[in-house]
Enzyme design. Sequence first.
Site, short mmCIF file in Angstrom:
data_model
loop_
_atom_site.label_atom_id
_atom_site.label_comp_id
_atom_site.label_asym_id
_atom_site.label_seq_id
_atom_site.Cartn_x
_atom_site.Cartn_y
_atom_site.Cartn_z
N GLY A 1 -1.05 -5.08 -9.71
CA GLY A 1 -0.63 -4.24 -10.87
C GLY A 1 -1.34 -2.61 -10.58
O GLY A 1 -1.59 -2.28 -9.62
N ALA B 1 -4.20 0.54 -11.60
CA ALA B 1 -5.56 0.60 -11.57
C ALA B 1 -6.07 0.43 -12.88
O ALA B 1 -7.20 -0.02 -12.89
CB ALA B 1 -5.92 2.10 -10.73
N ARG B 2 -5.52 1.08 -13.88
CA ARG B 2 -5.89 1.08 -15.21
C ARG B 2 -6.39 -0.37 -15.80
O ARG B 2 -7.27 -0.91 -16.19
CB ARG B 2 -5.37 1.91 -15.94
CG ARG B 2 -5.51 1.69 -17.61
CD ARG B 2 -4.69 2.46 -18.51
NE ARG B 2 -5.00 2.00 -20.13
CZ ARG B 2 -4.76 0.95 -20.44
NH1 ARG B 2 -4.07 -0.20 -19.90
NH2 ARG B 2 -5.33 0.53 -21.81
N GLU C 1 -4.87 -5.77 -6.04
CA GLU C 1 -3.77 -5.15 -5.44
C GLU C 1 -3.16 -4.15 -6.30
O GLU C 1 -2.48 -4.36 -7.04
CB GLU C 1 -2.77 -6.12 -4.90
CG GLU C 1 -3.32 -7.30 -3.82
CD GLU C 1 -3.67 -6.44 -2.63
OE1 GLU C 1 -3.15 -5.63 -2.06
OE2 GLU C 1 -4.61 -7.30 -1.64
N CYS D 1 4.69 -0.20 -4.58
CA CYS D 1 3.19 0.41 -4.38
C CYS D 1 2.97 0.88 -3.11
O CYS D 1 2.05 1.81 -3.07
CB CYS D 1 2.30 -0.77 -4.69
SG CYS D 1 2.51 -2.24 -3.75
#
Length: 540
Positions: free
Chosen positions: A252, A254-255, A274, A309
């Site tokens: 997903g 980074a936050r 990831e 991504c």
Amino acid sequence: MKIVSAALFKDCTTSIVGVGLGGIITYRHTYKFNQVRFSGSVRSSCYCCATLSSTMEKAKQTFDVDNAAVLVNELRKTFSSGKTKSYEWRMSQLECISKMIDEKEKEIIDALHEDLSKPELEAFLSEISMTKSSCKLALKELKRWMMPKKVETSMATYPSSAEIVSEPLGVVLVISTWNFPFLLSLDPVIGAIAAGNAVVLKPSEIAPATSSLLARLLGEYMDKSAIRVVEGAIAETSTLLEVKWDKIFFTGGARVGRIVMAAAAKHLTPVTLELGGKCPAVVDSNVDLEVTARRIIAGKWACNNGQACIGVDYIIATKEFAPKLIDALRSVLEEFFGKDPMESKDRSRIVDSFHYKRLINLLDEDKVSDKVVVGGQRNESQLQIAPTILLDVPEDSLIMQEEIFGPLLPIITVEKLEDSFDMINRKPKALAAYLFSDDEQFKTKFVQNISAGGIAINDTVLQLTVLSLPFGGVGESGMGSYHGEFSFDAFSHKKAVLYRSFAGDSPTRYPPYTPAKEKQMKALLSGNLLNIILALLGLI
């Protein structure tokens, strides 16, 4: 639970794979637990684009920590029985996945079309075929992966032997995402099963058709005593993060990755994250322009319409070369998607209205809206934005600060191509970086100077398909890696084992320590055979 839940909802205006504020909506979710169905209604104004939810829960939870604890305890009993550790069980479950994919291919394609309008061929190539390849490799190589690996020992332990034994971690949690909801759910699950773990999969509710299909199919085909699926949204994911796991694998943004890592830290649970980032593509002027344009488009608009991504996020080229590159991209876009790309059936749609509005906000920012050189058309009712190229948007604009995750592609110009290094390195490290060039020295400089999860030279996204390469991020684009044997390793503990007999027990290592023993020990640790012999004979 309170700590994690509060963190989930804090600062929801930030976006990496897309987190932001939206209108108040009502979201219904259903959760199946031990064949019991729980339903709840959630009214929300907060969306999270990666995996946890597009909504903020305000309704009473139906899946609480007690439910999660029961689930984990049941799986721990199965794992403790040794069932999942056997080669036969692992093979049987991998064969079930392979059989499931073969028998349910049409249903999988239909679910992906319902969630994302994925073209059938794209869905097959990017999700079904890649999942089958991972499963096929695991079936072929599992016996070798499981074998203890012999390693050398030192003179200090002579006589001895040693090996590295791969053992499963235990009960693991896989939290998946919505953009490749089938592949990114099952690929890590394949690694977890191959390594001998019990698994809980939490698919993304933002791809509800695929989530529901995975829950049903895994329930039908897999061993339910060791492999479970939990459907739901923020409430369910938050609850799952409250209990102790032996590994959490998260795909997903980074936050949300930080939230997962913080929750895991409470139990000292290892994580693989990831994530994503802004993946650059640097384009030299000495390239085959048509091939370059095709491969960039394949790694952008023909790759889930930019919702990937590892997709190309922005391009860097020289001022002199950029117009030629734009013309080539325009020409190939028309070849691929027709004169009116909004009518093309060969592009996925934007996943939902939140992400559509997020992308429109990036596109309509005051200092960006006049930079469009190709595309720009939009249709909210169809959740479509045409392939859009922008030239020289300001570096401080939102579109250059956030991961775009959609069909918008800025091109940034520089005087010298070497200037691209500083531009890239000023940003957080990306999951992928791309270079198109025929200059061997420049290729070497790029690989040496650009830090990213992975690099592809003269192509895009195909590094993902090479199962002998690890796939994973660095810095803000993630930690840990998987694919092929790396997936097996991601869910295994590498246990060091030393074997010795009772023979050859030297008094040198034991007290009382004498000058002669000291000389013998130093000679032994030096590894010099002559010195060892001389020390044992008392000649040094």
